[in-house]
Design an enzyme around this catalytic site. Structure first.
Site: not given
Ligand code: ADP
Ligand code: MG
Length: 388
Positions: A109, A197
């Site tokens: 992530y 993101e």
């Protein structure tokens, strides 16, 4: 402004960020053509909507043959996809990204966002990628690593390196991830992004690193100098009323109450929402007729709010400083005539030529209640809406 995953990938790939081959389809026929062109053993079909959580909701399909591509596209196009991040009724899928499949060894992530407190940028990374980052945070916060840059500071190699160490990366893969993160950061700054993101940033079995998913939000105030980003706007993703408002340069956000508000200035707008609540009402929107509240813009704002079916009554609270109250009243009366005003309308005008403005409203013959103060204005509209 938000963009689609495939658009984010286009922007990043221009900066040398590795992505898998792919193209966007607008129809099943397109999907088949792109899959033929890709000519891969495995292709992935990904619904393009401005919301995450698509994988678990059936919005990401894996195909091993052209037939499966057609089946997958048929199951996605023109259907509503409901994920934890969409409104309850879901979002209609009009575009599907067709991408080469890859063999994932690990999912990370990575996110960059502007920190509103410090004014600098924060980088957040975790080796528990692929899943919802809120879930990871709830399970074990020590799996999430953050580097906060001071406002105005540049990213240094050690910032990214420390994130890679923290995620347990080293060697060739570690260096590749570092390089990708650095490039994404450059893109983030160059494109005036507010948030980028990447979930997941994938490492494949053959040790390549790819951006597999990309969610990006940009600073609306910088779009004038980000033409390429601005052109990626997808009007289908916007609330129709919010879209109309942006065309008139109005700061409009739809809310859940039934009292429509038209106010000038963000501060006065907030105060008006508070006082409505104080008297037991609920605002249907935030509307800042920012800057000069010209009669044309007041009329456009009024019509827009009036059209909202949830709105049972409207409160206009405008301070006419540069703009004269009589001009604002003229604009409002004309707009109210055009829509055939039936909903209660309470008007509190203050400022230059306020008496003339109130006279215009009273003489209009329309059911408009001009009031003097803010308290009276809020109380009156709440009462009128309750009386229905
Ligand atoms: P969302 O976050 O909306 O669920 P993602 O783009 O993250 O959508 O995709 C969900 C999952 O599907 C990823 O975590 C990854 O495991 C898998 N996936 C996505 N794209 C590919 C691809 N090109 N090849 C292989 N797997 C993929
Ligand atoms: Mg994702």
């Amino acid at each position: 402004m938000n963009i689609h995953e495939y658009q984010g990938k286009q922007l990043l790939s221009q900066l040398g960020v590795p992505i898998l081959a792919g193209d966007v389809a607008y129809s099943i026929h397109d999907a088949e053509r792109i899959a033929r062109w890709l000519d891969e053993d495995v292709v992935v079909l990904k619904a393009q909507i401005h919301a995450g959580g698509r994988g678990k909701a059936g919005g990401v399909k894996i195909a091993h043959s052209l037939n499966e591509v057609i089946e997958g596209a048929d199951a996605l196009f023109n259907k509503r996809l409901i994920t934890p991040q969409t409104p309850p009724e879901g979002k209609q899928v009009n575009r599907v990204y067709i991408e080469a499949g890859c063999k994932i060894a690990q999912e990370f992530y990575f996110c960059i966002l502007v920190n509103r407190q410090t004014g600098g940028n924060d980088l957040i990374a975790s080796r528990e990628g692929g899943m919802d980052i809120e879930e990871v945070a709830a399970k074990d916060a020590s799996l999430i690593h953050r580097v906060s840059l001071d406002s105005g500071s540049d990213l240094q190699p050690h910032h990214v390196r420390s994130l890679c160490y923290a995620m347990g990366l080293s060697g060739r893969v570690g260096r590749r991830v570092q390089d990708v993160m650095t490039r994404i950061y450059k893109g983030f700054c160059a494109l005036d992004a507010y948030m980028v993101e990447i979930n997941p940033l994938a490492v494949t079995e053959d040790e390549h690193v790819y951006v597999l998913d990309c969610k990006a939000t940009f600073d609306d105030n910088a779009l004038y100098r980000q033409r390429q980003v601005e052109e990626m706007r997808d009007d289908d993703e916007m609330d129709p009323l919010e879209l109309e408002a942006s065309r008139h340069d109005l700061n409009y956000v739809k809310l859940h109450g039934n009292i429509g508000l038209m106010v000038n200035g963000a501060g006065l707008s907030m105060a008006t929402m508070d006082i409505i609540k104080h008297f037991g009402g609920e605002a249907a929107n935030f509307m800042d007729v920012a800057g000069a509240a010209t009669p044309q813009r007041v009329a456009a704002a009024f019509k827009l709010i009036y059209r909202d079916e949830d709105v049972r009554g409207i409160l206009l609270n405008i301070f006419g400083g540069m703009m004269r109250c009589n001009d604002i009243a003229e604009g409002l009366v004309q707009a109210a005539r055009e829509v055939g005003l039936k909903k209660p309308l309470v008007v509190r005008l203050e400022g230059t030529n306020v008496e003339q403005g109130q006279k215009i409203l009273r003489d209009s013959g329309l059911p408009i209640s001009p009031v003097g103060g803010m308290e009276e204005a809020a109380r009156t509209i709440v009462e009128q809406v309750k009386a229905g």
